[in-house]
Scaffold this motif. Structure first.
Motif, PDB file in Angstrom:
ATOM      1  N   LEU A  60     149.564  87.008 -37.505  1.00  0.00           N
ATOM      2  CA  LEU A  60     148.844  87.026 -38.773  1.00  0.00           C
ATOM      3  C   LEU A  60     148.019  85.750 -38.860  1.00  0.00           C
ATOM      4  O   LEU A  60     148.472  84.677 -38.449  1.00  0.00           O
ATOM      5  N   PHE A  61     146.816  85.873 -39.367  1.00  0.00           N
ATOM      6  CA  PHE A  61     145.955  84.717 -39.581  1.00  0.00           C
ATOM      7  C   PHE A  61     145.698  84.572 -41.075  1.00  0.00           C
ATOM      8  O   PHE A  61     145.711  85.550 -41.817  1.00  0.00           O
ATOM      9  N   ALA A  62     145.463  83.347 -41.487  1.00  0.00           N
ATOM     10  CA  ALA A  62     145.155  83.084 -42.894  1.00  0.00           C
ATOM     11  C   ALA A  62     144.258  81.861 -42.967  1.00  0.00           C
ATOM     12  O   ALA A  62     144.280  80.995 -42.086  1.00  0.00           O
ATOM     13  N   ILE A 106     146.604  68.138 -61.612  1.00  0.00           N
ATOM     14  CA  ILE A 106     146.676  69.597 -61.535  1.00  0.00           C
ATOM     15  C   ILE A 106     146.323  69.998 -60.103  1.00  0.00           C
ATOM     16  O   ILE A 106     145.525  69.336 -59.437  1.00  0.00           O
ATOM     17  N   ASN A 107     146.958  71.077 -59.633  1.00  0.00           N
ATOM     18  CA  ASN A 107     146.818  71.498 -58.241  1.00  0.00           C
ATOM     19  C   ASN A 107     146.575  72.996 -58.161  1.00  0.00           C
ATOM     20  O   ASN A 107     146.988  73.740 -59.051  1.00  0.00           O
ATOM     21  N   PHE A 108     145.949  73.425 -57.069  1.00  0.00           N
ATOM     22  CA  PHE A 108     145.798  74.851 -56.816  1.00  0.00           C
ATOM     23  C   PHE A 108     145.862  75.093 -55.317  1.00  0.00           C
ATOM     24  O   PHE A 108     145.616  74.192 -54.508  1.00  0.00           O
ATOM     25  N   GLU A 109     146.219  76.322 -54.955  1.00  0.00           N
ATOM     26  CA  GLU A 109     146.234  76.726 -53.557  1.00  0.00           C
ATOM     27  C   GLU A 109     146.030  78.238 -53.490  1.00  0.00           C
ATOM     28  O   GLU A 109     146.599  78.980 -54.281  1.00  0.00           O
ATOM     29  N   TYR A 110     145.216  78.673 -52.530  1.00  0.00           N
ATOM     30  CA  TYR A 110     144.957  80.095 -52.316  1.00  0.00           C
ATOM     31  C   TYR A 110     144.844  80.333 -50.821  1.00  0.00           C
ATOM     32  O   TYR A 110     144.217  79.548 -50.100  1.00  0.00           O
ATOM     33  N   TYR A 111     145.474  81.388 -50.336  1.00  0.00           N
ATOM     34  CA  TYR A 111     145.360  81.796 -48.939  1.00  0.00           C
ATOM     35  C   TYR A 111     144.802  83.203 -48.857  1.00  0.00           C
ATOM     36  O   TYR A 111     145.306  84.108 -49.519  1.00  0.00           O
ATOM     37  N   LYS A 112     143.793  83.388 -48.039  1.00  0.00           N
ATOM     38  CA  LYS A 112     143.284  84.715 -47.699  1.00  0.00           C
ATOM     39  C   LYS A 112     143.948  85.101 -46.384  1.00  0.00           C
ATOM     40  O   LYS A 112     143.749  84.458 -45.360  1.00  0.00           O
ATOM     41  N   THR A 119     153.306  85.985 -45.199  1.00  0.00           N
ATOM     42  CA  THR A 119     153.502  87.317 -44.620  1.00  0.00           C
ATOM     43  C   THR A 119     154.148  88.310 -45.571  1.00  0.00           C
ATOM     44  O   THR A 119     154.138  89.504 -45.307  1.00  0.00           O
ATOM     45  N   ASP A 120     154.716  87.836 -46.690  1.00  0.00           N
ATOM     46  CA  ASP A 120     155.521  88.740 -47.508  1.00  0.00           C
ATOM     47  C   ASP A 120     155.366  88.498 -49.012  1.00  0.00           C
ATOM     48  O   ASP A 120     156.341  88.542 -49.745  1.00  0.00           O
ATOM     49  N   THR A 121     154.145  88.244 -49.471  1.00  0.00           N
ATOM     50  CA  THR A 121     153.901  88.159 -50.913  1.00  0.00           C
ATOM     51  C   THR A 121     153.557  89.558 -51.390  1.00  0.00           C
ATOM     52  O   THR A 121     152.521  90.108 -51.030  1.00  0.00           O
ATOM     53  N   ARG A 122     154.432  90.132 -52.219  1.00  0.00           N
ATOM     54  CA  ARG A 122     154.302  91.539 -52.608  1.00  0.00           C
ATOM     55  C   ARG A 122     153.941  91.740 -54.073  1.00  0.00           C
ATOM     56  O   ARG A 122     153.951  92.860 -54.564  1.00  0.00           O
ATOM     57  N   GLU A 123     153.647  90.674 -54.792  1.00  0.00           N
ATOM     58  CA  GLU A 123     153.285  90.789 -56.208  1.00  0.00           C
ATOM     59  C   GLU A 123     151.872  90.287 -56.429  1.00  0.00           C
ATOM     60  O   GLU A 123     151.439  89.317 -55.812  1.00  0.00           O
ATOM     61  N   SER A 133     152.821  97.046 -50.645  1.00  0.00           N
ATOM     62  CA  SER A 133     151.536  96.355 -50.735  1.00  0.00           C
ATOM     63  C   SER A 133     151.759  94.858 -50.594  1.00  0.00           C
ATOM     64  O   SER A 133     152.762  94.319 -51.042  1.00  0.00           O
ATOM     65  N   PHE A 134     150.795  94.192 -49.952  1.00  0.00           N
ATOM     66  CA  PHE A 134     150.834  92.743 -49.787  1.00  0.00           C
ATOM     67  C   PHE A 134     149.653  92.134 -50.540  1.00  0.00           C
ATOM     68  O   PHE A 134     148.590  92.738 -50.647  1.00  0.00           O
ATOM     69  N   PHE A 135     149.854  90.915 -51.040  1.00  0.00           N
ATOM     70  CA  PHE A 135     148.815  90.217 -51.793  1.00  0.00           C
ATOM     71  C   PHE A 135     148.644  88.808 -51.242  1.00  0.00           C
ATOM     72  O   PHE A 135     149.566  88.233 -50.657  1.00  0.00           O
ATOM     73  N   ASP A 136     147.457  88.264 -51.454  1.00  0.00           N
ATOM     74  CA  ASP A 136     147.199  86.894 -51.046  1.00  0.00           C
ATOM     75  C   ASP A 136     147.923  85.942 -51.998  1.00  0.00           C
ATOM     76  O   ASP A 136     147.853  86.110 -53.212  1.00  0.00           O
TER      77      ASP A 136
END
Length: 184
Positions: free
Chosen positions: A88-90, A105-111, A159-163, A124-127
């Motif tokens: 898996l790549f992100a 304040i902090n933020f993080e996002y993975y595609k 690999t396993d964010t489902r919400e 279903s999987f989510f970023d």
């Protein structure tokens, strides 16, 4: 879970000018799930390992603003379902904005790339997305965050964010870090 970090380049200005910091992070973990399709594989310890490699490319734009780009590769010797890919790549992006010397304040996002939904299993999987705050108090850093990830390490939350963050999938997390200085 074990990890190592190595700084390849450090952001600096002056006589030696370099605009970014580059750190290589590598880690390995052991998955505890039960393989659904072939119970015999659950007995093979080596099959449970997963590996993560990341380049953390960061820049401090000012005392208040820092941003980071995180290309990531994950390999799992075994996946929970046969329809899932082992690799898996992100690409992650994150940042911090300091409001005061002790509050940010902090933020993080993975595609994620290669983590397609498994429609025949209705999964279903989510970023993963995280928003948080850091509060520094005499050597301690208190972190409070909201996220859609239910796990903490890269080989799991990528690999396993489902919400869905924008639906019902928000969780609240809390960490405390302490910095120990052995030698100044």
């Amino acid at each position: 879970y074990a990890y190592a970090k190595y700084e390849l380049a450090h952001q600096c200005s002056g006589q030696k000018n370099f605009p970014i910091t580059i750190v290589w992070l590598t880690s390995s973990g052991i998955d505890g799930f039960n393989y659904k399709n072939d119970p015999e594989k659950n007995k093979l310890f080596a099959q449970r390992f997963s590996y993560v490699n990341q380049l953390l490319i960061a820049r401090m734009f000012s005392y208040k603003l820092s941003l980071q780009l995180s290309p990531t590769w994950i390999h799992r010797n075994m996946t929970q379902y046969k329809e899932m890919k082992n690799d898996l790549f992100a690409i992650g992006v994150g940042g911090r904005y300091k409001i005061t010397n002790t509050f940010s304040i902090n933020f993080e996002y993975y595609k994620t790339i290669g983590n397609e939904d498994i429609s025949e299993r209705n999964i279903s999987f989510f970023d993963p997305i995280s928003l948080g705050i850091d509060i520094q108090v005499s050597g301690h850093v208190f972190q409070i965050m909201i996220t859609n990830a239910s796990k903490m390490i890269e080989s799991s939350f990528l690999t396993d964010t489902r919400e869905d963050f924008f639906s019902k999938g928000i969780r609240i997390g809390f960490n405390i870090s302490q910095v120990f200085t052995i030698k100044k």
